[in-house]
Design a protein around this motif. Structure first.
Motif, PDB file in Angstrom:
ATOM      1  N   GLN A 142       0.931  -0.679   0.193  1.00  0.00           N
ATOM      2  CA  GLN A 142       0.149   0.106   0.312  1.00  0.00           C
ATOM      3  C   GLN A 142       0.967   1.446   0.490  1.00  0.00           C
ATOM      4  O   GLN A 142       0.651   2.476  -0.450  1.00  0.00           O
ATOM      5  CB  GLN A 142      -1.206   0.084   1.096  1.00  0.00           C
ATOM      6  N   ARG A 143       1.796   0.898   0.646  1.00  0.00           N
ATOM      7  CA  ARG A 143       2.995   2.192   0.690  1.00  0.00           C
ATOM      8  C   ARG A 143       2.990   2.380  -0.354  1.00  0.00           C
ATOM      9  O   ARG A 143       3.820   3.756  -1.426  1.00  0.00           O
ATOM     10  CB  ARG A 143       3.219   2.202   1.123  1.00  0.00           C
ATOM     11  N   VAL A 144       3.997   1.720  -1.259  1.00  0.00           N
ATOM     12  CA  VAL A 144       4.404   1.481  -3.080  1.00  0.00           C
ATOM     13  C   VAL A 144       3.215   2.256  -3.168  1.00  0.00           C
ATOM     14  O   VAL A 144       3.285   3.437  -4.409  1.00  0.00           O
ATOM     15  CB  VAL A 144       4.535   0.178  -3.107  1.00  0.00           C
ATOM     16  N   GLY A 145       2.221   1.716  -3.752  1.00  0.00           N
ATOM     17  CA  GLY A 145       1.206   2.337  -4.584  1.00  0.00           C
ATOM     18  C   GLY A 145       0.512   3.806  -4.357  1.00  0.00           C
ATOM     19  O   GLY A 145       0.861   4.714  -5.002  1.00  0.00           O
ATOM     20  N   VAL A 146       0.482   4.341  -2.600  1.00  0.00           N
ATOM     21  CA  VAL A 146       0.362   5.977  -2.236  1.00  0.00           C
ATOM     22  C   VAL A 146       1.891   6.468  -3.547  1.00  0.00           C
ATOM     23  O   VAL A 146       1.213   7.673  -3.602  1.00  0.00           O
ATOM     24  CB  VAL A 146       0.590   5.608  -1.032  1.00  0.00           C
ATOM     25  N   ALA A 147       2.906   5.812  -3.260  1.00  0.00           N
ATOM     26  CA  ALA A 147       4.949   6.523  -3.907  1.00  0.00           C
ATOM     27  C   ALA A 147       4.651   6.751  -5.346  1.00  0.00           C
ATOM     28  O   ALA A 147       4.415   7.943  -5.719  1.00  0.00           O
ATOM     29  CB  ALA A 147       5.808   5.669  -3.054  1.00  0.00           C
ATOM     30  N   ARG A 148       3.098   5.443  -5.889  1.00  0.00           N
ATOM     31  CA  ARG A 148       3.256   5.566  -7.156  1.00  0.00           C
ATOM     32  C   ARG A 148       2.308   6.724  -7.245  1.00  0.00           C
ATOM     33  O   ARG A 148       2.727   7.685  -8.760  1.00  0.00           O
ATOM     34  CB  ARG A 148       2.646   4.401  -7.861  1.00  0.00           C
ATOM     35  N   ALA A 149       1.171   6.641  -6.604  1.00  0.00           N
ATOM     36  CA  ALA A 149       0.307   7.595  -6.685  1.00  0.00           C
ATOM     37  C   ALA A 149       0.552   9.293  -6.829  1.00  0.00           C
ATOM     38  O   ALA A 149       0.624  10.193  -8.120  1.00  0.00           O
ATOM     39  CB  ALA A 149      -1.138   7.653  -5.999  1.00  0.00           C
ATOM     40  N   LEU A 150       1.721   9.673  -6.485  1.00  0.00           N
ATOM     41  CA  LEU A 150       2.737  10.610  -5.856  1.00  0.00           C
ATOM     42  C   LEU A 150       3.836  11.054  -6.912  1.00  0.00           C
ATOM     43  O   LEU A 150       4.195  12.283  -7.215  1.00  0.00           O
ATOM     44  CB  LEU A 150       3.310  10.779  -4.520  1.00  0.00           C
ATOM     45  N   ALA A 151       4.035  10.186  -7.931  1.00  0.00           N
ATOM     46  CA  ALA A 151       5.652  10.539  -8.150  1.00  0.00           C
ATOM     47  C   ALA A 151       5.656  11.142  -9.471  1.00  0.00           C
ATOM     48  O   ALA A 151       6.237  11.904  -9.459  1.00  0.00           O
ATOM     49  CB  ALA A 151       5.692   9.032  -9.261  1.00  0.00           C
ATOM     50  N   ALA A 152       4.117  11.391  -9.490  1.00  0.00           N
ATOM     51  CA  ALA A 152       3.833  13.067 -10.712  1.00  0.00           C
ATOM     52  C   ALA A 152       4.215  14.018 -10.487  1.00  0.00           C
ATOM     53  O   ALA A 152       3.669  15.460 -10.708  1.00  0.00           O
ATOM     54  CB  ALA A 152       3.631  12.836 -12.328  1.00  0.00           C
ATOM     55  N   ASP A 153       3.812  14.187  -9.193  1.00  0.00           N
ATOM     56  CA  ASP A 153       3.166  15.957  -7.939  1.00  0.00           C
ATOM     57  C   ASP A 153       2.022  15.373  -8.743  1.00  0.00           C
ATOM     58  O   ASP A 153       2.260  16.756  -8.235  1.00  0.00           O
ATOM     59  CB  ASP A 153       4.553  16.047  -7.857  1.00  0.00           C
ATOM     60  N   PRO A 154       1.531  15.551  -8.751  1.00  0.00           N
ATOM     61  CA  PRO A 154       0.007  15.735  -9.049  1.00  0.00           C
ATOM     62  C   PRO A 154      -0.612  16.723  -7.777  1.00  0.00           C
ATOM     63  O   PRO A 154      -0.556  15.680  -6.483  1.00  0.00           O
ATOM     64  CB  PRO A 154      -1.083  14.321  -8.814  1.00  0.00           C
ATOM     65  N   PRO A 155      -1.462  17.090  -8.027  1.00  0.00           N
ATOM     66  CA  PRO A 155      -2.764  18.230  -6.845  1.00  0.00           C
ATOM     67  C   PRO A 155      -3.524  17.839  -6.247  1.00  0.00           C
ATOM     68  O   PRO A 155      -3.718  17.821  -5.369  1.00  0.00           O
ATOM     69  CB  PRO A 155      -2.739  18.995  -7.936  1.00  0.00           C
ATOM     70  N   VAL A 156      -4.217  16.367  -7.562  1.00  0.00           N
ATOM     71  CA  VAL A 156      -5.628  15.467  -6.844  1.00  0.00           C
ATOM     72  C   VAL A 156      -4.825  14.537  -6.423  1.00  0.00           C
ATOM     73  O   VAL A 156      -4.144  13.507  -6.787  1.00  0.00           O
ATOM     74  CB  VAL A 156      -6.150  15.933  -7.543  1.00  0.00           C
ATOM     75  N   LEU A 157      -5.572  13.653  -5.243  1.00  0.00           N
ATOM     76  CA  LEU A 157      -5.167  12.618  -4.807  1.00  0.00           C
ATOM     77  C   LEU A 157      -5.966  11.871  -4.598  1.00  0.00           C
ATOM     78  O   LEU A 157      -7.375  12.073  -3.603  1.00  0.00           O
ATOM     79  CB  LEU A 157      -4.050  12.264  -3.363  1.00  0.00           C
ATOM     80  N   LEU A 158      -6.648  10.265  -5.459  1.00  0.00           N
ATOM     81  CA  LEU A 158      -8.023   9.907  -5.252  1.00  0.00           C
ATOM     82  C   LEU A 158      -7.504   8.708  -4.786  1.00  0.00           C
ATOM     83  O   LEU A 158      -6.399   7.631  -4.741  1.00  0.00           O
ATOM     84  CB  LEU A 158      -8.853   9.400  -6.441  1.00  0.00           C
ATOM     85  N   MET A 159      -8.563   7.906  -3.791  1.00  0.00           N
ATOM     86  CA  MET A 159      -7.548   7.065  -3.062  1.00  0.00           C
ATOM     87  C   MET A 159      -8.725   6.136  -2.168  1.00  0.00           C
ATOM     88  O   MET A 159     -10.208   6.626  -1.626  1.00  0.00           O
ATOM     89  CB  MET A 159      -7.265   7.041  -1.891  1.00  0.00           C
ATOM     90  N   ASP A 160      -9.453   4.996  -3.277  1.00  0.00           N
ATOM     91  CA  ASP A 160     -10.387   4.412  -3.031  1.00  0.00           C
ATOM     92  C   ASP A 160     -10.228   3.009  -2.149  1.00  0.00           C
ATOM     93  O   ASP A 160     -10.231   2.015  -2.376  1.00  0.00           O
ATOM     94  CB  ASP A 160     -11.053   3.989  -4.276  1.00  0.00           C
ATOM     95  N   GLU A 161     -11.060   2.868  -0.863  1.00  0.00           N
ATOM     96  CA  GLU A 161     -10.728   2.404  -0.103  1.00  0.00           C
ATOM     97  C   GLU A 161      -9.111   1.739   0.055  1.00  0.00           C
ATOM     98  O   GLU A 161      -8.749   0.141   0.357  1.00  0.00           O
ATOM     99  CB  GLU A 161     -10.985   1.392  -0.093  1.00  0.00           C
ATOM    100  N   PRO A 162      -8.111   2.160   0.687  1.00  0.00           N
ATOM    101  CA  PRO A 162      -6.386   2.089  -0.098  1.00  0.00           C
ATOM    102  C   PRO A 162      -6.340   1.197   1.351  1.00  0.00           C
ATOM    103  O   PRO A 162      -5.336   0.337   1.221  1.00  0.00           O
ATOM    104  CB  PRO A 162      -6.088   3.408   0.602  1.00  0.00           C
ATOM    105  N   PHE A 163      -6.783   1.290   2.176  1.00  0.00           N
ATOM    106  CA  PHE A 163      -6.073   0.589   3.677  1.00  0.00           C
ATOM    107  C   PHE A 163      -6.887  -0.399   4.267  1.00  0.00           C
ATOM    108  O   PHE A 163      -7.076  -1.119   5.412  1.00  0.00           O
ATOM    109  CB  PHE A 163      -6.177   1.306   5.018  1.00  0.00           C
ATOM    110  N   GLY A 164      -8.726  -1.004   3.366  1.00  0.00           N
ATOM    111  CA  GLY A 164      -9.248  -1.528   3.511  1.00  0.00           C
ATOM    112  C   GLY A 164      -9.153  -3.583   3.465  1.00  0.00           C
ATOM    113  O   GLY A 164      -9.742  -4.217   4.435  1.00  0.00           O
ATOM    114  N   ALA A 165      -7.904  -3.585   3.191  1.00  0.00           N
ATOM    115  CA  ALA A 165      -7.459  -5.018   2.976  1.00  0.00           C
ATOM    116  C   ALA A 165      -6.327  -5.157   4.031  1.00  0.00           C
ATOM    117  O   ALA A 165      -5.058  -6.625   3.754  1.00  0.00           O
ATOM    118  CB  ALA A 165      -7.409  -4.952   1.822  1.00  0.00           C
ATOM    119  N   VAL A 166      -6.152  -4.549   5.080  1.00  0.00           N
ATOM    120  CA  VAL A 166      -4.917  -4.593   5.763  1.00  0.00           C
ATOM    121  C   VAL A 166      -5.287  -4.504   7.188  1.00  0.00           C
ATOM    122  O   VAL A 166      -6.169  -4.402   7.596  1.00  0.00           O
ATOM    123  CB  VAL A 166      -3.498  -4.165   5.512  1.00  0.00           C
ATOM    124  N   ASP A 167      -4.506  -5.896   8.495  1.00  0.00           N
ATOM    125  CA  ASP A 167      -5.124  -5.137   9.839  1.00  0.00           C
ATOM    126  C   ASP A 167      -4.850  -4.283  10.525  1.00  0.00           C
ATOM    127  O   ASP A 167      -4.091  -3.617   9.950  1.00  0.00           O
ATOM    128  CB  ASP A 167      -4.459  -7.034  10.069  1.00  0.00           C
TER     129      ASP A 167
END
Length: 394
Positions: A142-167
């Motif tokens: 999930q941390r890698v997924g967040v890093a990938r979303a931030l890679a091009a420094d976008p002003p907007v970040l969409l997160m669809d239940e990103p932490f729902g599958a972890v303990d």
């Protein structure tokens, strides 16, 4: 800022996913969309980057109509994080993170350098970049997924239940990480979750949807908890909504009294009950070790060697809810307070915490009542005790 104006989405089977939605999502803030399954929150999120096309209405991102833009270019300018990360299994972590920069025409060296930089940003070791997704834990993915979303420094970040599958433990850690990143980066984040506790913890504003894609209420967390719009919102928030409200108020302004702790190396033979039955024991560095019962002292040894009841020390940034929980667990009825370095600064009695909790609830209710008396829309600003992104208690 993201703006929805009279947006409607009807699928070919006749189902209405989003009904006449008018909503503003402020720039640099976290807007959380919550509701039961099938209420339209994910559809709303996916219309922002045109993964789903609206049937009617207007959606603007930064003042620009998304329907007037090339869909592929739009998606590359918006970060997108989904549940279970959605990483490419055949690519290394570094290459996964570099995906969007490469699509935007960055050179490979520059894209990989940016990816390596983001590994540190999201709290991963540098050597993680050489590994493949299957070699990582769910939280690391999930941390890698967040890093990938931030890679091009976008002003907007969409997160669809990103932490729902972890303990739950990893989920809390990822929430902490997101709050830290938002404090540093100030992105405009749209976050979808089923978990109202997660929404209260992360959101600057919370939008609650009911089945059929109807927006019921959108407000800062404190206003939402203090003054639900109707029975549906009340039921969705749950029976403990007053306690959730306490999670938004910190201990910072709650009085504390000077502590008279015992040093761990002090002989029990020199300990008296003059300071009360329960005495706080600290290390040589003044870190709290636990509560000592002076009515049940051992015959020999030091205070640090005696049986101690654990003491969970709290900082000014901790919430009133945490303090309330600690007063229940503390045999002394007091909470040990520490500074940023963990050294004891004093103690706060149960009565002080209860008084502050009552005042916080009353103030939030009054602020919500003032807002209710004024003309309001789904995006009206309102007074609240909710912390700003840089002040929100952990």
């Amino acid at each position: 800022m993201i703006q929805f104006e009279a947006v409607h989405k009807r699928f070919p089977n006749g189902t209405t996913a989003v009904h006449d939605l008018t909503l503003e999502m402020p720039e640099g803030g976290v807007t959380v969309l919550v509701g039961s399954s099938g209420c339209g929150k994910t559809t709303t999120l996916r219309m922002i980057n045109r993964m789903v096309e609206p049937t009617s209405g207007t959606i603007r991102v930064g003042g620009k109509d998304v329907l007037a833009q090339d869909a592929a270019e739009l998606r590359r300018s918006i970060g997108y994080v989904i549940q279970q990360a959605g990483l490419f299994p055949h690519r290394t972590v570094l290459d996964n993170i570099a995906t969007v920069p490469l699509l935007l025409g960055w050179g490979r060296r520059r894209a990989r350098a940016r990816a390596a930089e983001l590994l540190e940003t999201v709290g991963l070791a540098a050597d993680t970049g050489k590994r493949f997704p299957h070699q990582l834990s769910g939280g690391q993915q999930q941390r890698v997924g967040v890093a990938r979303a931030l890679a091009a420094d976008p002003p907007v970040l969409l997160m669809d239940e990103p932490f729902g599958a972890v303990d739950p433990v990893v989920r809390t850690q990822l929430q902490d990480e997101l709050l830290r990143l938002q404090k540093e980066l100030s992105k405009t984040i749209v976050f979808v979750t089923h978990d109202i506790d997660e929404a209260v913890r992360l959101g600057d504003r919370i939008a609650i949807f009911r089945t059929g894609g109807h927006l019921v209420q959108c407000a800062p967390p404190a206003e939402l908890l203090a003054s639900p719009a109707d029975d549906f919102v009340t039921d969705f928030l749950g029976s403990e909504r007053e306690l959730k409200l306490l999670s938004l108020t910190s201990l910072k302004d709650v009085p504390q009294t000077r502590a008279t702790p015992l040093r761990a190396d002090e002989p029990v033979s020199a300990v008296s009950g003059d300071g009360g039955r329960w005495r706080l024991v600290t290390s040589a560095a003044e870190r709290p070790l636990g509560w000592l019962d002076t009515d049940a002292l051992p015959a020999t040894g030091t205070a640090g060697e005696a049986p101690l009841t654990p003491a969970r020390a709290l900082r000014d940034t901790d919430s009133l809810l945490s303090a309330l929980n600690e007063t229940i667990a503390s045999p002394s009825g007091c909470v040990a307070r520490v500074d940023a370095d963990g050294a004891v600064t004093g103690v706060t009695a149960r009565e002080e915490i209860h008084a502050r909790a009552a005042a916080a609830h009353a103030a939030a209710g009054a602020g919500a009542a003032r807002t209710a008396d004024a003309p309001r829309t789904a995006h009206a600003e309102s007074p609240s005790l909710a912390a700003t992104p840089t002040e929100r208690p952990a």
